[in-house]
Design an enzyme around this catalytic site. Structure first.
Site, short mmCIF file in Angstrom:
data_model
loop_
_atom_site.label_atom_id
_atom_site.label_comp_id
_atom_site.label_asym_id
_atom_site.label_seq_id
_atom_site.Cartn_x
_atom_site.Cartn_y
_atom_site.Cartn_z
CG ASN A 149 -0.94 -0.50 2.74
OD1 ASN A 149 0.85 -1.08 2.61
ND2 ASN A 149 -1.21 0.20 3.35
CB CYS A 282 -3.23 -0.13 8.61
SG CYS A 282 -1.41 0.57 8.63
CD GLU A 463 9.30 -1.59 13.34
OE1 GLU A 463 10.10 -0.43 12.66
OE2 GLU A 463 9.14 -2.56 12.75
#
Ligand code: NAD
Length: 482
Positions: A149, A282, A463
């Protein structure tokens, strides 16, 4: 026809068995390249090259490593047009997005981590008669498995901190989007990143390069972005060699709009959070919940914008705001959710079909109009599963407690958005959301130093900023008796 090869030890090489697969432009349906299909053999070659390079890259002083990565960031900027064109051809996304988000962020990821890691200290504890201090060392060879994506952006989100921390990487980009990972190899060579530090093996997941990377015994960690079910498969394969894992997985994110919100602002931003990148983000807020007193206004406002302001079509036209989905196969998958919503009695207010007036060049493209659905209860498939397309469901709620309950009623926990002008409500609702990333009165506003990741089935670990450093390094405590 152009051939996209593996990038191993600073060289572009084909697969030993000569196998290739087609790279398709989803906006036109044309085959634009043949891609070399790697497997266990190519993965092993890349891992051995990375292991060798690690002996020097891992010991290089941070300042020198960071300086090289800043050159890499500059190298991406210098070839921005090549990256933008390649990303658009692979994904069908609009140039307005690729030139403002995908490629600039690809470069910014290297800048961010190259700079940040120079200034992070380690701990030191004095005790009676002894001194403790921590040494930070890189992990070794890291496997990076990335999705389609935001191909360059999401891949470099992992490669940049991994390299900045002194690791060497083997990347397996998505089979849908092989081009920009390969281009980055050219830039690595041009700016003097040593051979073997950054490697790319092209191919698929199961029974292919992705699986081979997940189970290779010399790969010390896997960092993965993609579907939750893929994460589970990787975890199984990685178990035998007990790898460190960082997973950024799927989402079905709630977007709560309270009646006290600035409605104009909420609707304009909700358009982006629903349909940016054709809804293939997402972090998209695919479940919109609106307080009942403003529910009709929210639905009407979204439908008006979706039908009047969204421009679906040619990805290369700067006015286009919605490009093609990633593939015809994905288009069919997204349509199956719209069909299931219809079968469950939903009202489709707009969209739900291919645009009628596309230029001839795009008639085979995977285009889908922005789709707004109401009338589904929480148990329907389209409300529960990640659709990953330009499709939102809008549902009313009556109380704050009900909004929180509906929002959290999902297997996922990636992000959530709250629209309210009440300070107290902003804090209480944000705190009550079962999600790793919360936005209040905004969406997709990102500071790369902040923790990024999901709860529940949306991921493992965080992260971003020092959280990336934690994953991409090991700490050793040294205790010295004085
Ligand atoms: P995917 O899981 O199908 O594929 C991702 C990568 O995994 C690809 O490179 C693929 O080849 C590889 N892969 C597939 N099967 C594998 C296996 N068995 N072993 C090893 N590798 C394998 O995901 P996708 O369709 O490319 O991306 C869309 C998904 O990614 C959505 O679910 C989306 O929510 C998620 N995503 C999450 C984030 C996040 O930050 N949480 C960001 C972007 C996308």
């Amino acid at each position: 026809m152009k051939e996209i090869k593996h990038f191993i030890n600073g060289e572009f090489i084909s697969s030993t068995n000569g196998k290739t697969f087609p790279d398709i432009n989803p906006a036109t349906g044309e085959v634009i390249a043949q891609v070399c299909e790697g497997g266990a053999k190519e993965v092993d070659l890349a891992v051995q090259a990375a292991k060798q390079a690690f002996k020097t890259w891992g010991k290089m002083p941070q300042a020198k490593r960071s300086a090289l990565l800043l050159k890499l960031a500059e190298g991406i900027r210098a070839r921005a047009d090549d990256f933008i064109q390649a990303e658009i051809a692979d994904t069908g996304k609009p140039i307005s997005l690729a030139s403002h988000i995908d490629i600039p962020r690809g470069s910014a990821n290297f800048e961010q981590f190259a700079e940040h890691f120079k200034y992070v200290a380690t701990e030191c504890y004095e005790m009676e008669g002894a001194l403790n201090y921590a040494l930070r060392v890189p992990v070794g060879v890291i496997g990076v498995i990335s999705p389609w994506n935001f191909p360059l952006l999401l891949m470099t989100w992992k490669v940049a901190p991994a390299l900045a921390a002194g690791n060497c990487v083997v990347v397996k980009p998505s089979e849908e989007t092989p081009a920009t990972a390969s281009l980055l190899g050219e830039v690595c060579n041009a700016v003097g990143i040593p051979a073997g530090v950054y490697n790319v093996v092209q191919g698929f997941g199961k029974d292919s390069a992705g699986e081979a990377l997940s189970e290779h015994p010399d790969v010390r960690a896997i960092t993965f972005t993609g579907e939750t079910t893929t994460g589970k498969a990787i975890m199984r394969k990685a178990a035998d060699s007990l790898k460190k894992l960082s997973f950024e997985l799927g989402g079905k994110n709630p977007n709560l709009i309270f009646a006290d919100a600035d409605l104009e602002e909420a609707l304009n931003t909700t358009m982006r959070s629903s349909f940016a990148n054709q809804g293939q983000v997402c972090l998209c807020g695919s479940r919109v919940y609106a307080e009942r007193s403003i529910f009709d206004k929210v639905v009407a406002g979204l439908v008006k914008r979706a039908t009047e302001t969204v421009k679906v079509g040619d990805p290369l036209n700067p006015q286009t705001t919605l490009g093609s989905l990633i593939s015809q196969g994905h288009w069919e998958r997204v349509m199956s959710y719209i069909d299931s919503a219809k079968a469950d009695g939903a009202t489709i207010h707009c969209g739900g079909k291919r645009p009628a007036d596309l230029p001839a060049k795009f008639t085979k493209g995977a285009f889908l109009e922005p789709t707004v659905i109401t009338g589904l209860d929480r148990h329907c498939k389209a409300q529960k599963e990640e659709i990953f397309g330009p499709v939102i469901t809008v549902t009313p709620f009556d109380t704050e407690a009900e909004a929180i309950e509906l929002a959290n009623d999902t297997q996922y926990g990636l992000s959530a958005t709250v629209w309210t002008s009440q300070l107290q409500r902003a804090h209480t609702v944000a705190a009550a959301m079962e999600a790793g990333i919360l936005w209040v009165n905004t969406w997709f506003l990102r500071d790369l130093r902040t923790p990024f990741g999901g709860m529940k089935n949306s991921g493992i670990g965080r992260e971003g900023g020092v959280h990336s450093l934690e994953f991409y390094s090991e700490l050793k405590n040294v205790c010295i008796k004085l």
